[in-house]
Design an enzyme around this catalytic site. Sequence first.
Site, PDB file in Angstrom:
ATOM      1  N   ASN A  53       0.801  -1.220   0.000  1.00  0.00           N
ATOM      2  CA  ASN A  53       0.000   0.000   0.000  1.00  0.00           C
ATOM      3  C   ASN A  53       0.835   1.272   0.000  1.00  0.00           C
ATOM      4  O   ASN A  53       0.353   2.319  -0.390  1.00  0.00           O
ATOM      5  CB  ASN A  53      -0.960  -0.002   1.193  1.00  0.00           C
ATOM      6  CG  ASN A  53      -0.280  -0.366   2.484  1.00  0.00           C
ATOM      7  OD1 ASN A  53       0.282  -1.454   2.615  1.00  0.00           O
ATOM      8  ND2 ASN A  53      -0.301   0.536   3.441  1.00  0.00           N
ATOM      9  N   GLN A  99      -4.989  -3.975  -1.958  1.00  0.00           N
ATOM     10  CA  GLN A  99      -4.551  -2.938  -2.894  1.00  0.00           C
ATOM     11  C   GLN A  99      -4.694  -3.350  -4.362  1.00  0.00           C
ATOM     12  O   GLN A  99      -4.553  -2.503  -5.247  1.00  0.00           O
ATOM     13  CB  GLN A  99      -3.090  -2.538  -2.621  1.00  0.00           C
ATOM     14  CG  GLN A  99      -2.919  -1.658  -1.386  1.00  0.00           C
ATOM     15  CD  GLN A  99      -3.516  -0.262  -1.547  1.00  0.00           C
ATOM     16  OE1 GLN A  99      -3.583   0.301  -2.641  1.00  0.00           O
ATOM     17  NE2 GLN A  99      -3.963   0.321  -0.454  1.00  0.00           N
ATOM     18  N   CYS A 159      -1.877   5.131   8.250  1.00  0.00           N
ATOM     19  CA  CYS A 159      -1.712   4.643   9.622  1.00  0.00           C
ATOM     20  C   CYS A 159      -0.429   5.169  10.234  1.00  0.00           C
ATOM     21  O   CYS A 159      -0.376   5.493  11.402  1.00  0.00           O
ATOM     22  CB  CYS A 159      -1.660   3.122   9.647  1.00  0.00           C
ATOM     23  SG  CYS A 159      -3.009   2.390   8.756  1.00  0.00           S
ATOM     24  N   SER A 183     -11.202  -5.342   0.163  1.00  0.00           N
ATOM     25  CA  SER A 183     -11.991  -4.320   0.842  1.00  0.00           C
ATOM     26  C   SER A 183     -12.618  -3.373  -0.177  1.00  0.00           C
ATOM     27  O   SER A 183     -11.917  -2.836  -1.046  1.00  0.00           O
ATOM     28  CB  SER A 183     -11.079  -3.544   1.789  1.00  0.00           C
ATOM     29  OG  SER A 183     -11.797  -2.513   2.406  1.00  0.00           O
ATOM     30  N   ALA A 184     -13.942  -3.148  -0.063  1.00  0.00           N
ATOM     31  CA  ALA A 184     -14.670  -2.390  -1.095  1.00  0.00           C
ATOM     32  C   ALA A 184     -14.231  -0.930  -1.210  1.00  0.00           C
ATOM     33  O   ALA A 184     -14.223  -0.376  -2.309  1.00  0.00           O
ATOM     34  CB  ALA A 184     -16.174  -2.458  -0.818  1.00  0.00           C
TER      35      ALA A 184
HETATM   36  C1  LIG Z   1      -6.535  -0.502   3.480  1.00  0.00           C
HETATM   37  C2  LIG Z   1      -5.789  -1.757   3.662  1.00  0.00           C
HETATM   38  C3  LIG Z   1      -6.185  -2.698   4.617  1.00  0.00           C
HETATM   39  C4  LIG Z   1      -7.307  -2.444   5.591  1.00  0.00           C
HETATM   40  O1  LIG Z   1      -8.565  -2.495   4.965  1.00  0.00           O
HETATM   41  P1  LIG Z   1      -9.832  -1.853   5.719  1.00  0.00           P
HETATM   42  O2  LIG Z   1     -10.993  -2.233   4.857  1.00  0.00           O
HETATM   43  O3  LIG Z   1      -9.601  -0.374   5.721  1.00  0.00           O
HETATM   44  O4  LIG Z   1      -9.901  -2.443   7.065  1.00  0.00           O
HETATM   45  C5  LIG Z   1      -5.478  -3.883   4.697  1.00  0.00           C
HETATM   46  N1  LIG Z   1      -4.444  -4.148   3.880  1.00  0.00           N
HETATM   47  C6  LIG Z   1      -4.035  -3.274   2.944  1.00  0.00           C
HETATM   48  C7  LIG Z   1      -2.891  -3.631   2.053  1.00  0.00           C
HETATM   49  C8  LIG Z   1      -4.690  -2.047   2.803  1.00  0.00           C
HETATM   50  O5  LIG Z   1      -4.265  -1.187   1.879  1.00  0.00           O
END
Ligand SMILES: *Cc1c(COP(=O)(O)O)cnc(C)c1O
Length: 387
Positions: A151, A179, A325, A199-200
């Site tokens: 990410n 990602q 983060c 993740s959506a």
């Molecule tokens: C954003 C992200 C997450 C966390 O996903 P959420 O839906 O925000 O909890 C986990 N892993 C990676 C590589 C991300 O970029």
Amino acid sequence: MSKIYLDYAATTPCDPEVLKAMEPYFRERFGNASSIHTFGQEAKRALEDSRQSLALFLGAKPEEIVFTSGGTESNNHAIKGVAYALAKKGNHIITSAIEHHAVIEPCCFLEKNGFRITRVEVDKYGLVSPEDIKKAITDKTILISVMHANNEIGTIQPIAEIGKIAREKGICFHVDAVQTVGHIPVDVNALNVDLLSLSAHKFYGPKGVGALFIRKGARIEPLLHGGDQEKGRRASTYNTAGIVGLGKAIELCREKMAAEAEFQIRLRNRLIKEIPLRIPEVILNGHPEKRLPNNVNFSIKYIEGESILLSLDMLGIAVSTGSACTSSSLEPSHVLLAIGLPHEIAHGSVRITLGRWTKEEEIDFLLASLVKVVEKLRSMSPLYEKK
Ligand SMILES: *Cc1c(COP(=O)(O)O)cnc(C)c1O
């Protein structure tokens, strides 16, 4: 002045078509998808359509998809779920040094509870070597977890090769693909994965909804115990509207992804070429080719990433320094340290991530603004003066 958003790796706006698809499920189609009356069955049908769309994108079977609250839950489910299911078989987990916190932290939690974690180092581009993974395997290894693309620096890992090793050794293989899903092709069979998180809100869907692909036959415990939703694999009332949004978002990505990636790669490569031409003493972080179509990450020596971010923000441009983060803490990102950057250079990094609504003119404005901002900050930097 209109604002320019170049932080698509942190989150993406919901596509208007996604929002439109979701809306009825907040209104007249509000039923609980577990109810057997018409309200419930209507919701259930929509949810199963989304499952179908997502399965199609991943090359999975619909029954191999479990909907979750997002990437963090999917990663926690995968890692703790396998650890609990296979604790009698072994207690060793292999992961990489540059994972997202949503993988790092569940591993640390397990480490405090009797598991042993090996964190495989990466090279200067952030690449994990499949050979290193192979060498780390012991007869106690129960899980390998390596992210698809990073990410922060965008490096894409040799997942298929690692998966092949895991399969040969009969070890469960989890991939955090948050990602990549929706941005580049992700096929669970071509990649040889057993578990895959997505993740959506990272692909123009709503926040708070995601999924975990669980290959048929994989041994894994649930994270949430309660009702029998998702065949007992994930309790809690279905987030129907969110799941419908995820389904619509993945359908849109299926249609648009190839053309979007091509456009983004062109803009990305323009930035990768022009930033070093216009700003002296910068370092590209991540791999020059094996990287996400939308990711640009530079260390700009002698100044702080945070100052660059704030200065650009005042000009209406949103970028990131490392990751959302890490930007609230003072420690430089673990990813930049793992690729070998010294602390002071890691502190001067900027991540620019493009997306569906990025325009060429925005990149022109960003470039001009970045040149100005860096000149100004360096003119005030004692570090820059000394050289
Ligand atoms: C954003 C992200 C997450 C966390 O996903 P959420 O839906 O925000 O909890 C986990 N892993 C990676 C590589 C991300 O970029």
